[in-house]
Design an enzyme around this catalytic site. Sequence first.
Site, PDB file in Angstrom:
ATOM      1  N   GLU A 455      -9.873  -9.212 -38.209  1.00 28.46           N
ATOM      2  CA  GLU A 455     -10.155  -9.437 -36.794  1.00 28.46           C
ATOM      3  C   GLU A 455     -11.471  -8.750 -36.437  1.00 28.46           C
ATOM      4  O   GLU A 455     -11.825  -7.724 -37.018  1.00 28.46           O
ATOM      5  CB  GLU A 455      -9.037  -8.878 -35.922  1.00 28.46           C
ATOM      6  CG  GLU A 455      -7.745  -9.649 -36.053  1.00 28.46           C
ATOM      7  CD  GLU A 455      -6.649  -9.113 -35.146  1.00 28.46           C
ATOM      8  OE1 GLU A 455      -6.853  -8.045 -34.526  1.00 28.46           O
ATOM      9  OE2 GLU A 455      -5.588  -9.746 -35.067  1.00 28.46           O
ATOM     10  N   SER A 481      -8.955 -10.615 -32.476  1.00 30.99           N
ATOM     11  CA  SER A 481      -7.788  -9.976 -31.884  1.00 30.99           C
ATOM     12  C   SER A 481      -7.281 -10.807 -30.719  1.00 30.99           C
ATOM     13  O   SER A 481      -8.049 -11.506 -30.051  1.00 30.99           O
ATOM     14  CB  SER A 481      -8.175  -8.576 -31.394  1.00 30.99           C
ATOM     15  OG  SER A 481      -7.215  -8.063 -30.510  1.00 30.99           O
TER      16      SER A 481
END
Length: 587
Positions: A455, A481
């Site tokens: 992420e 994210s």
Amino acid sequence: MDKKNLPSKFISNVHGCEGRLTMLKNLKTDAFPEGPGPDDLETKPFVCVVDCGNESAPCNVDLPRQAVIVKEAVKDSGGVPFGIHTITVTDGIAMGHQGMKSSLVSREVIADSVELSVRGHCYDAIVGIAGCDKSLPGMMMSMLRLNVPSVFMYGGSILPGEHKGKDVTIVDVFEAVGQCDAGNMSEEELKELTAVACPSAGACGGQFTANTMACVSEAIGLALPGSSAPPAPYEDRDKHCKLAGEAVMEALALNIRPRDIVTRKALENAATIVAATGGSTNAALHLPAMAHEAGIEFTMEDVGEIFKRTPYITSLKPGGKYVAKDLYELGGIQVVIKELLDAGFIHGDCMTVNGKTIAQNAAAYKFPEQEQDLLYRCSDPISPTGGVVTLKGNLAPDGAIVKVAGLVSQEHTGPARVFNCEEEAFKAVEEKNYQEGDVIVIRYEGPKGGPGMREMLATTAAIYGQGLGEKVTLITDGRFSGGTRGFCIGHVGPEAAEGGPIGLLEDGDMITINAKTRELSVALSDEELAKRRQNWQAPENDYQSGTLWKYTQLVGPASRGATTHPGAQAEKHCYADIGKAKPESLV
């Protein structure tokens, strides 16, 4: 309950089982302080109560306590509970450095470890308790893989912090780093925010990946209605733990199995909830992986079709204003399900783990009467299509995904600024070595190339903190994210390490992203891309041994969930049915 068809008969009810019984009779646990008796072991089903508890982060610290309540309820309902623990990699801790390579891999390790524990000890049912991002889908994947009666439990969200009279979350801290770098926040204020943003146990409080997948657990039917809503510190959560222990015994009695629940229509319901709540783009990775465990073909493109037709009706961070605690006070995700059901966006006839349908469960809820601006009517949504969009084009033949919830502009054309890993990009952002209008490209961060599909929250949050969150675009074959905001496109496929077009880009190539027309393309001809491909060679990553190496050998494309085994379509026997086999056939 007759154990003749249950897996646990091989532990306690066949010739030669005395050695196993003597180990279990003296097993002193929370539920059996003096150890289980012969009647318990020889006549009652064995229930695996597995949690991802650890002291690594707030998300997971309360899970073992909740597991104790579940085990007591299983015992009181006529079962023998066995508590086990498995790992979690918490994204908030792993974010922004090499540790994030372990995050998505942990989803597979969680599913694999639960499978091995259940197979090895012949457990008859599962209650799984998870708290952080990858542990939720990992736990549900193991339930579908084993297909024994199972109940999923979310450990609950964190309470919001308060700073200058406003609710704050962990994402505010990540973004504050960028504000500090830009000179818009002092080091002292950053420290003050850091001290208050995570004030309790529980998973990140916005509609990030953990809360998104918690909502999915109810919408898909593996969790009891209302169980995902109470924050981790609330006593109301204990009630749901007790109900989970009772429900798994009822599911055993009725032989309700996960694959009876997770059908194609149930997966569509889950995708609908993600879109309607502006949920995490990671759901487009996890839903295909869960479908894979059930033997159902359900790709990122299928998820995107649901997103396309679903109204965005829930104002939750990061695209909106509110956090999970606020949704709980409004009635939880069942209120959202009820609104979508009444408007015809949810399949109400799907069965859930309590034996009732989605419609029957939602009947107890109604749209809030008080004045509020968290949940909107489907007839008057925040936007007519979901908060998440899938894209395609000559830069992403296998697709890509972007969260548009809260975005003002949904289209952008600009020159590529190419980086071969997140660290390179973060350094450029930190030094403000990029221009307004750029398309920042971070490649070789896919499932194979990363390895582990990191992420990019640290980078996107820094950009947003510098005030350029909607003035540049970022694309990657990695992930974002659930807390990411800004025009950020992830899961670009094929990934660079597999020879995807993203690996052929050069600085200055003009890239077009249009979330309205669902386009992700580069102004290069097929001939030019083919010419560049002739000179391209996949770089070798630094992980040539250990778990990350093993992952690269097995992992499939993100568009199909980045899974690591053939799935239920290839299985020749289902674990849940081994109790029907004769003991001698397994010798």
